[in-house]
Every structure is written in C-alpha cells, then in structure tokens.
Design a protein around this motif. Sequence first.
Motif, mmCIF file in Angstrom:
data_model
loop_
_atom_site.group_PDB
_atom_site.id
_atom_site.type_symbol
_atom_site.label_atom_id
_atom_site.label_comp_id
_atom_site.label_asym_id
_atom_site.label_seq_id
_atom_site.Cartn_x
_atom_site.Cartn_y
_atom_site.Cartn_z
ATOM 1 N N LYS A 153 -85.573 -62.633 10.993
ATOM 2 C CA LYS A 153 -86.829 -61.874 10.950
ATOM 3 C C LYS A 153 -87.173 -61.510 9.511
ATOM 4 O O LYS A 153 -88.334 -61.624 9.086
ATOM 5 C CB LYS A 153 -86.709 -60.604 11.805
ATOM 6 N N MET A 154 -86.165 -61.104 8.745
ATOM 7 C CA MET A 154 -86.380 -60.768 7.333
ATOM 8 C C MET A 154 -86.787 -62.001 6.532
ATOM 9 O O MET A 154 -87.676 -61.940 5.674
ATOM 10 C CB MET A 154 -85.117 -60.131 6.754
ATOM 11 N N CYS A 155 -86.159 -63.133 6.829
ATOM 12 C CA CYS A 155 -86.528 -64.382 6.142
ATOM 13 C C CYS A 155 -87.974 -64.759 6.449
ATOM 14 O O CYS A 155 -88.721 -65.174 5.546
ATOM 15 C CB CYS A 155 -85.596 -65.501 6.569
ATOM 16 N N GLN A 156 -88.366 -64.641 7.702
ATOM 17 C CA GLN A 156 -89.732 -65.004 8.076
ATOM 18 C C GLN A 156 -90.751 -64.109 7.378
ATOM 19 O O GLN A 156 -91.800 -64.570 6.913
ATOM 20 C CB GLN A 156 -89.904 -64.905 9.593
ATOM 21 N N MET A 157 -90.448 -62.823 7.290
ATOM 22 C CA MET A 157 -91.342 -61.902 6.582
ATOM 23 C C MET A 157 -91.495 -62.314 5.117
ATOM 24 O O MET A 157 -92.598 -62.286 4.564
ATOM 25 C CB MET A 157 -90.791 -60.475 6.668
ATOM 26 N N ALA A 158 -90.388 -62.721 4.499
ATOM 27 C CA ALA A 158 -90.435 -63.132 3.095
ATOM 28 C C ALA A 158 -91.210 -64.429 2.920
ATOM 29 O O ALA A 158 -92.052 -64.556 2.018
ATOM 30 C CB ALA A 158 -89.018 -63.271 2.550
ATOM 31 N N THR B 112 -70.661 -73.061 7.817
ATOM 32 C CA THR B 112 -71.757 -73.776 7.154
ATOM 33 C C THR B 112 -72.747 -74.299 8.186
ATOM 34 O O THR B 112 -73.965 -74.204 8.000
ATOM 35 C CB THR B 112 -71.198 -74.932 6.304
ATOM 36 N N ASP B 113 -72.244 -74.840 9.296
ATOM 37 C CA ASP B 113 -73.124 -75.308 10.378
ATOM 38 C C ASP B 113 -73.933 -74.145 10.954
ATOM 39 O O ASP B 113 -75.108 -74.310 11.309
ATOM 40 C CB ASP B 113 -72.298 -75.958 11.494
ATOM 41 N N LYS B 114 -73.303 -72.981 11.052
ATOM 42 C CA LYS B 114 -74.010 -71.804 11.567
ATOM 43 C C LYS B 114 -75.157 -71.414 10.622
ATOM 44 O O LYS B 114 -76.278 -71.136 11.070
ATOM 45 C CB LYS B 114 -73.030 -70.638 11.705
ATOM 46 N N SER C 244 -77.932 -73.963 11.091
ATOM 47 C CA SER C 244 -78.634 -73.828 12.368
ATOM 48 C C SER C 244 -79.554 -72.614 12.400
ATOM 49 O O SER C 244 -80.620 -72.645 13.028
ATOM 50 C CB SER C 244 -77.623 -73.756 13.516
ATOM 51 N N GLU C 245 -79.171 -71.551 11.706
ATOM 52 C CA GLU C 245 -79.975 -70.327 11.736
ATOM 53 C C GLU C 245 -81.080 -70.312 10.678
ATOM 54 O O GLU C 245 -82.182 -69.809 10.934
ATOM 55 C CB GLU C 245 -79.071 -69.104 11.536
#
Length: 433
Positions: free
Chosen positions: A97-102, A142-144, A147-148
């Motif tokens: 959510k924080m990444c999307q806001m940025a 790293t895969d996690k 994926s996120e």
Amino acid sequence: MSRLKIHENKSNFIRDGKPFFYLADTIWSAFTNVTIEEWEFYLEKRKMQGYNVLQINTLPQWDRCVADTGIYPFASEDGQKFDFSKYNQDYYERAKKMCQMAVDKGFELALVVLWLNYVPGTWGSRMLDMNIMPKEYVKKYTDKVISEFDQFEPIYVVSGDTDFDTDDAIEYYQIALDELCKKSPSTLKTLHIKRGYDIIPEEFLDKIDFYMYQSGHNAMEQRMAYMLPQQISEKYPKKPIVNAEPCYEQMGYSRMQYGRFGVKEIRQAAWSSILSGACAGVTYGAHGIWNWHRINSPKNSVLGEGFDSPNPWQEALQFEGAWDYGFLKYLLEENRVEELIPCQELLENASEEIRIAKTKEGNYFIYVPYSTQVVIRESLKGYEIKAIDLQTRQIVYVTPDYRENKTFLKMLPISHDIVYIMKKKMTDIKREE
C-alpha cells in the motif's frame, strides 16, 4: 518493462525516453516505522522538493528507531529476533500500500533485498548476529520480494551497506542476484556497499546495471565523495554511478568524534560526487528520517550505531538541506545537463576539493567550497559565466580575465560555497554550427 532505463551514454538514466536525474531520499525504515498517515505527509513534502526515488529496506532496519509500528515481515516476539520460516502477510500488504502511494505520486522505488546484518561474513553481522538468515531461505526470501514488489518495477538494491570480504557474503548475495536476474529480468539491479569501499566481485559486474557507492558519515574522510567515483570509473566497465549515501544532515560524526554534518557539508558531498563521475544521481539523508525517530521514543531508542541522537522525524523533515539537493537537480534540469565528464586537469594549482566537469556540449560546472581565485587552463572567451551562492542562491554575473590562453575567475565576495555555470553564448554555438 521497467520505466527506468540506462541511457545509451552509460552515465545516466532515462524514464519514458527522457533524461532522469536520480534524486533519492533514504527512508530505510519506512515499512516498519512509518504510519500510513505519516507516509502521506512525507510523500507530499519530498515530492514538492523534487525527489523522485525512495530508498527503502524490505527488511527491518537494524539501526531504526525502536518505537516502530509493531509489524514485521516474519514472526517475532520482540520485533528484534525473527523466525524466517513464518511470513507475516499483513506486513507485505501494508508495504505494498505504501509502495502504491509512492508510485502514484511519481516516485521510483529502490528496494534493498538483504541488508548486511542478515548475511554472514559481513562487518554488520559480526556486530549483531541475532538475525543472520539461514542460507536455505535466501532464495525463498528473494522470491517473496519479487512476488510482492515486482508489480511496482522497482530498482532492486541487492545488498545494504555491505562488504564482500568473505566467501559467505559473496555466496548469499550471488544467490539473491541470480534469482532477481532470472525472475525479474527487466528491472534494474545494483549493490549498496559500505562507506569508503569500491570492491565489487567480478561475478556481479555483468549482472548489475549501475554502481552505488557511499561516501558516508566519517567526518575525516569526506574526500570519498569525489575519490570513489574516480576509482570506480577506473576499475570497472562504464555504468551510471550514484552516491547512494553521502553524509546525512545533522548526523553525528562517526568514530566517536563530536560534531554534526550541516547544510554546507552535505552540499559539498553532493556537488563533489556529481562533478567527479557520479553524475547519474545522489541521495539525501536526514538524521531522524532514515530511522524514523519519534518524539516520544524511550531514551537510547536507536538500535545499532546511532551517530548521536537524531531529531524527531517531524523536525528532520524540515531540514534546509533537503531543498539544497532539490536545487541541485533543478540546476541540472534547467541547463539540460545529462552527462557530466570530470576534467580536473583543467584546474591550475587548485585544491582537490574544487571540482570541475563539462557537458557533452562543452559547457562547464565548477564547485568551489570556499571563495578563491580559480584558474582554468583554457581560454573560455565566448562563454557566459554565472556564479551561484549555494546558501542564498544569489546569482553573480562573472567577468573573468583572459591571459596566457587561460581563464582567471577572481575571488568573489561570497562567504558560502559556490557553483560556477559556464555556458557557450548562443552566437558562438551558431557560429560553430
């Protein structure tokens, strides 16, 4: 495909086909320490100041403020020791959510995969070894991360503040980098390395897209701002270079030395970097933002090496130096600067702290920490020369002396640091055409 790419000149970035100067802020502990409401306020502030990249640790920062939000990527009883076998999906949902806001505000994300304290054989894990990640979890983690976060097309910063002095460290980071190259081939990859360090293992060179270095917080070694890009340029294949961690504003000096970095010192680190080969970008840091210190935090509330007490984040967000870095980016964009080519050989009898570089069009930038006469071993007749007082941003129109096929810039009545911008006059450009 990632929006951010490497310029064909191999010195800079482009985004959507246009030159992109990487101006980052270090907010390493965002995912653990910043509330959503605080994040919105922070993003608005940095957007106004011209920042376009955020450097964030995907794992809990080892030297963050302990007064965090209480949410971690793994199961934990105390927020300090983690069970790497059990993910906490709530952490990742909140981080996304924080990444999307940025991203919605136009920021690029530079996400660190493995900070050094999670990796054996590094200087950090020797200081604090409670959270060394078992090797069998490195590929899984790293895969996690992919994926996120891959949906945001981030820059993947494989290492954080690290050295590569042991086989264990190299092996861990090679596992992570290989997995990123395999599963996220279109995103940019790089390494964040420790202060004063320029060692990049040969097996990584073809897999990273640009170089990060750290001139850091040692007051006695601030020359690293201009020395390291020179050394990296000489040792390795040409790629963009970024000073990803110069001295932070109001950070206490390291090595138990009393004092704090002020606006002039952080300006000098930035200008020295970009005029010495690191013209792709620079990163700002405020002591209190990177670790997100709170006004009601308990005493001795900073984990790791704290470099003296930080200011609360509300105060640190108002530091003047953040505007100075935005002004640097503004000057480069207004003058349509892409690549800056160091040309120290043009300065006569000058301190190494005075830095000079030229553009591909033949224009010059000179950074002078303290006003003094500057002698250039070329006659720059036909150039318009301006000097900018970087503290007041007042502009001085300079009339140089020309003799013996040299250009003499007399000492100016300016008591702060100065940047000279020397541009060919339009009539001379047309005459050359």
